[in-house]
Scaffold this motif. Structure first.
Motif, PDB file in Angstrom:
ATOM      1  N   SER A 288       0.984  -0.946  -0.064  1.00  0.00           N
ATOM      2  CA  SER A 288      -0.038  -0.205   0.022  1.00  0.00           C
ATOM      3  C   SER A 288       0.806   1.357   0.057  1.00  0.00           C
ATOM      4  CB  SER A 288      -1.064   0.004   1.162  1.00  0.00           C
ATOM      5  OG  SER A 288      -0.238   0.193   2.427  1.00  0.00           O
TER       6      SER A 288
ATOM      7  N   ILE B 287       0.760   4.132  -2.721  1.00  0.00           N
ATOM      8  CA  ILE B 287       0.458   5.620  -2.355  1.00  0.00           C
ATOM      9  C   ILE B 287       1.393   6.388  -2.494  1.00  0.00           C
ATOM     10  CG2 ILE B 287      -0.572   6.927  -0.351  1.00  0.00           C
ATOM     11  CD1 ILE B 287      -1.827   4.414   0.693  1.00  0.00           C
TER      12      ILE B 287
ATOM     13  N   LEU C  54      -7.304  12.200  -2.773  1.00  0.00           N
ATOM     14  CA  LEU C  54      -7.622  10.998  -2.781  1.00  0.00           C
ATOM     15  C   LEU C  54      -6.564  10.415  -2.282  1.00  0.00           C
ATOM     16  CD1 LEU C  54      -9.700   9.886  -5.793  1.00  0.00           C
ATOM     17  CD2 LEU C  54     -10.447  10.279  -3.648  1.00  0.00           C
TER      18      LEU C  54
ATOM     19  N   ALA D 113      -5.810   8.207   1.323  1.00  0.00           N
ATOM     20  CA  ALA D 113      -5.267   6.830   1.435  1.00  0.00           C
ATOM     21  C   ALA D 113      -3.979   6.801   2.425  1.00  0.00           C
ATOM     22  CB  ALA D 113      -4.992   6.550  -0.031  1.00  0.00           C
TER      23      ALA D 113
ATOM     24  N   MET E 295      -9.769   2.694   1.474  1.00  0.00           N
ATOM     25  CA  MET E 295      -8.496   2.625   0.535  1.00  0.00           C
ATOM     26  C   MET E 295      -7.509   1.717   1.171  1.00  0.00           C
ATOM     27  SD  MET E 295      -8.328   6.546  -0.500  1.00  0.00           S
ATOM     28  CE  MET E 295      -9.652   7.434  -1.170  1.00  0.00           C
ATOM     29  N   ALA E 296      -6.335   1.441   0.473  1.00  0.00           N
ATOM     30  CA  ALA E 296      -5.340   0.348   1.034  1.00  0.00           C
ATOM     31  C   ALA E 296      -4.731   0.979   2.150  1.00  0.00           C
ATOM     32  CB  ALA E 296      -4.590   0.324  -0.198  1.00  0.00           C
TER      33      ALA E 296
ATOM     34  N   THR F  45      -4.271   5.140  -8.272  1.00  0.00           N
ATOM     35  CA  THR F  45      -5.781   5.435  -7.634  1.00  0.00           C
ATOM     36  C   THR F  45      -6.629   4.378  -7.592  1.00  0.00           C
ATOM     37  OG1 THR F  45      -5.064   7.925  -8.013  1.00  0.00           O
ATOM     38  CG2 THR F  45      -7.347   7.239  -7.296  1.00  0.00           C
TER      39      THR F  45
ATOM     40  N   ILE G 123      -5.313   1.712  -5.298  1.00  0.00           N
ATOM     41  CA  ILE G 123      -5.601   1.775  -3.975  1.00  0.00           C
ATOM     42  C   ILE G 123      -6.740   1.490  -3.484  1.00  0.00           C
ATOM     43  CG2 ILE G 123      -5.459   3.723  -2.464  1.00  0.00           C
ATOM     44  CD1 ILE G 123      -2.938   4.864  -4.167  1.00  0.00           C
ATOM     45  N   ILE G 124      -7.861   2.131  -4.293  1.00  0.00           N
ATOM     46  CA  ILE G 124      -9.303   2.016  -4.029  1.00  0.00           C
ATOM     47  C   ILE G 124      -9.701   0.442  -4.142  1.00  0.00           C
ATOM     48  CG2 ILE G 124     -11.501   2.506  -4.696  1.00  0.00           C
ATOM     49  CD1 ILE G 124     -10.593   5.096  -5.634  1.00  0.00           C
TER      50      ILE G 124
ATOM     51  N   GLY H 193      -8.272  -1.410  -1.056  1.00  0.00           N
ATOM     52  CA  GLY H 193      -9.068  -1.055  -0.059  1.00  0.00           C
ATOM     53  C   GLY H 193     -10.357  -1.602   0.213  1.00  0.00           C
TER      54      GLY H 193
END
Length: 508
Positions: A331, A335, A377, A381, A388-389, A457, A460-461, A464
C-alpha cells in the motif's frame, strides 16, 4: 521461470545501450517500456502459477556459480517476495511511462532504470546470502547515477549522501552475513542451510544488531533517515516513484527475511527496543513533515513515518501484524508513488512546490482540478481513510501489534493523526482558496501525466475494498514467519516480574 525477470531487463538495457545506429529518445523510451511491460506481465504469470498454501520456495532456480566462495545462483519465490516482485514490475513500467520524452541522454537513462529493476528483482528473489548482497549493492550504482545526472540543483550533494549511507548499510549487512556463515560452520551462503544452524544467543544478538542497523539505514529509520528527503527533493519524479515505491522495501524485506527469519530467538529479545525505535521514527518524521514547505519533502518525511509502522509490526511478529507488514509495503508503494507523481505534475506545470506560494489548484477553470482531486484521494489513502489500501494496512498493523506492544502501538496511532494533520495543511493551502497569481493560466495536463496516477488511484481503492487480492498470497507466509507467542510470553513475564517487584516493595 524466475530467470526471465532478470534476463528481460538485462536484454532491454543491452539493446538500448548497444543499438548500432542513432537511437531517438522516443524509440529508446518505447524499447524500455516494452522490456518493463514484459517483466510486469511475467510477474503476473508467476502470480497465477503461485501456490499460496505452499510454504516452500517456488519456481526455484539453482545453478552452482563460484564454489570456492560458496556462492550459487539461487532464486526462489514465496509469499513475502511475490507481491514485491509484482510491485517492482508495475512501478518500473509507470516510471518509464512517466518520463519526459525529451529527456537528455535517453539511452543511458533508460538502461540505468532497467538495471535498477533487474537488481531489485534479483534481491527479492535471491536465496543465497551473498547473491542477495550482490543485487543489493548493484542497485546502488544506477540509482546514484540517476540522481547525480538527472537530479536537481543539489544533485551532487544528495547523490553522494545517498551513496555513503547505502554503502555503510551494505557493509553492515555483509558483515552480518559473513559472521553468520563463518560462525555457523556452513560451507556456503545458501539461505536454507544458514537458517538451519543454531548459534549461541549472544552471537545471534551481535549479528542481528549489525543486520538490523544495516537495513534500518536503507528503510530508512530515524536517525539514519536524513539521506532520504534530500534524495527525493533532488531526484526526478520517476526516480522518486521508484525510490519510495520499491527501493525502500529492500530494507523492510531484508529485515524480515534476514532478521526475523534467521534469528527468531534473538528477535524476541530485541523486539521491545524495535517497537520503541518505531515510535521514535513515526513521531519524529510526522512532526518534521508538518514543518515542511516543500510538497515533495513533506511526502518524503511521510514515507519515513510509514516505514516506522512496518518496524512496529515486524517487532510484534504476530501473524496479523506480519500480514499488515506485507500489506503496508504494498500500500505504501502504491500511495507514495501516486503522491510523488502528482507532486511532479504540479511542479512541472506551476514551476514550484512551495506550499506558501501555491493556492487554488482545484479551480475547475484555471487550476489543475483532476490532479487536485487525485491528490486529495492520495492523501486520504495515506492518512488511513476507510475504503482505501492505507486503512487496511494500518488496521492490520495496529490490531496485530496491540496485544504485544500496547503503548508503542497507541503512540504510533498518534502518527496516523499527525499524517491527517500535515496532509490536511497541504491540501487546504495548495488546492483550496483563492487562486494565486502563479496558478492562473497553467498549461493543461496531458494524458501521459494523468494515466499513471489514475491507474495507481484505482489500485489503491480496489485493494481497500478487496484486500484479499494481496492477503491470500501472503497469509500463509505471515503465519510461518510469526514468533508472536515467544514475544508475547516474554512481555507478559517481564510485566509480571515488574508488578511483583512493586508489590513486594509496597509490602515492605
Amino acid at each position: 521461470m524466475l530467470n526471465a525477470l532478470i534476463l528481460v531487463p538485462l536484454i532491454g538495457a543491452g539493446i538500448i545501450s548497444f543499438w548500432p545506429s542513432t537511437l531517438s529518445p522516443k524509440l529508446a523510451r518505447q524499447l524500455a517500456l516494452i522490456a518493463a511491460i514484459i517483466s510486469f506481465l511475467w510477474s503476473l504469470v508467476l502470480l497465477t502459477q503461485f501456490n499460496p498454501q505452499d510454504t516452500n520456495q517456488q519456481f526455484v532456480v539453482l545453478v552452482p556459480w563460484i564454489d570456492s566462495l560458496g556462492l550459487s545462483y539461487s532464486l526462489g519465490m514465496d509469499g513475502l517476495s511475490l507481491p514485491l516482485v509484482v510491485l517492482n514490475g508495475l512501478l518500473t513500467t509507470i516510471a518509464i511511462y512517466a518520463t519526459d520524452e525529451s529527456i537528455k541522454r535517453p539511452r543511458f537513462y533508460y538502461s540505468l532504470i532497467l538495471l535498477l529493476a533487474l537488481s531489485v528483482f534479483g534481491a527479492f528473489l535471491a536465496q543465497d546470502l551473498l547473491l542477495f548482497f550482490l543485487f543489493y549493492e548493484l542497485e546502488l550504482i544506477p540509482l546514484y547515477l540517476l540522481i547525480a545526472i538527472w537530479g536537481g540543483p543539489r544533485r551532487g550533494y544528495a547523490s553522494t549522501k545517498f551513496l555513503i549511507y547505502t554503502a555503510i548499510s551494505g557493509i553492515l549487512v555483509l558483515a552480518g552475513f559473513l559472521g553468520v556463515v563463518w560462525l555457523s560452520g556452513s560451507s556456503n551462503f545458501a539461505y536454507d542451510q544458514v537458517v538451519a544452524h543454531t548459534l549461541p544467543l549472544a552471537t545471534q544478538l551481535l549479528l542481528l544488531g549489525a543486520i538490523v542497523i544495516g537495513f534500518g539505514i536503507k528503510i530508512p529509520l530515524v536517525p539514519f533517515h536524513t539521506w532520504l528527503p534530500d534524495a527525493h527533493v533532488e531526484a526526478s519524479t520517476p526516480i522518486s516513484v521508484l525510490l519510495a515505491g520499491v527501493l525502500l522495501k529492500l530494507g523492510t524485506y531484508g529485515l524480515l527475511r534476514f532478521g526475523l527469519n534467521m534469528f527468531p530467538e534473538a528477535w524476541v529479545y530485541i523486539s521491545p527496543w524495535l517497537a520503541i525505535w518505531a515510535v521514535v521514527s513515526v513521531l519524529y518524521a510526522s512532526l518534521n513533515a508538518i514543518a515542511q514547505k516543500d510538497m515533495k519533502k513533506m511526502v518524503a518525511y511521510s514515507s519515513v513515518g510509514h516505514m516506522g509502522y512496518i518496524l512496529l509490526a515486524s517487532a510484534a511478529a504476530t501473524p496479523l501484524s506480519l500480514l499488515g507488514t506485507i500489506f503496508q509495503m504494498i500500500s505504501h508503494g502504491l500511495i507514495s508513488a501516486l503522491l510523488f507523481l502528482l507532486v511532479g505534475v504540479v511542479y512541472k506545470k506551476a514551476g514550484t512546490r512551495d506550499i506558501d506560494v501555491l493556492r487554488g489548484l482545484l479551480n475547475p477553470e484555471q487550476g489543475l482540478p483532476m490532479i487536485g482531486s487525485l491528490m486529495i484521494l492520495g492523501v486520504m489513502a495515506s492518512a488511513g481513510i476507510p475504503g482505501m489500501a492505507g486503512f487496511i494496512s494500518e488496521f492490520l498493523v495496529f490490531r496485530g501489534s496491540f496485544n504485544v506492544f500496547t503503548v508503542p502501538t497507541l503512540l504510533c496511532m498518534i502518527g496516523t493523526g499527525l499524517t491527517s494533520a500535515y496532509f490536511l495543511l497541504l491540501a487546504n493551502r495548495v488546492f483550496f482558496g483563492r487562486l494565486s497569481e502563479i496558478v492562473i493560466n497553467l498549461p493543461p495536463v496531458q494524458c501521459p501525466d494523468r494515466i499513471p496516477a489514475i491507474i495507481l488511484t484505482v489500485l489503491i481503492i480496489v485493494l481497500g475494498i478487496q484486500p484479499n487480492w494481496v492477503v491470500r498470497w501472503t497469509e500463509t507466509e505471515a503465519n510461518t514467519m510469526s514468533v508472536s507467542q515467544p514475544i508475547l510470553s516474554q512481555v507478559i513475564d517481564r510485566s509480571a516480574i515488574a508488578a511483583q517487584a512493586l508489590i513486594d516493595n509496597y509490602s515492605e
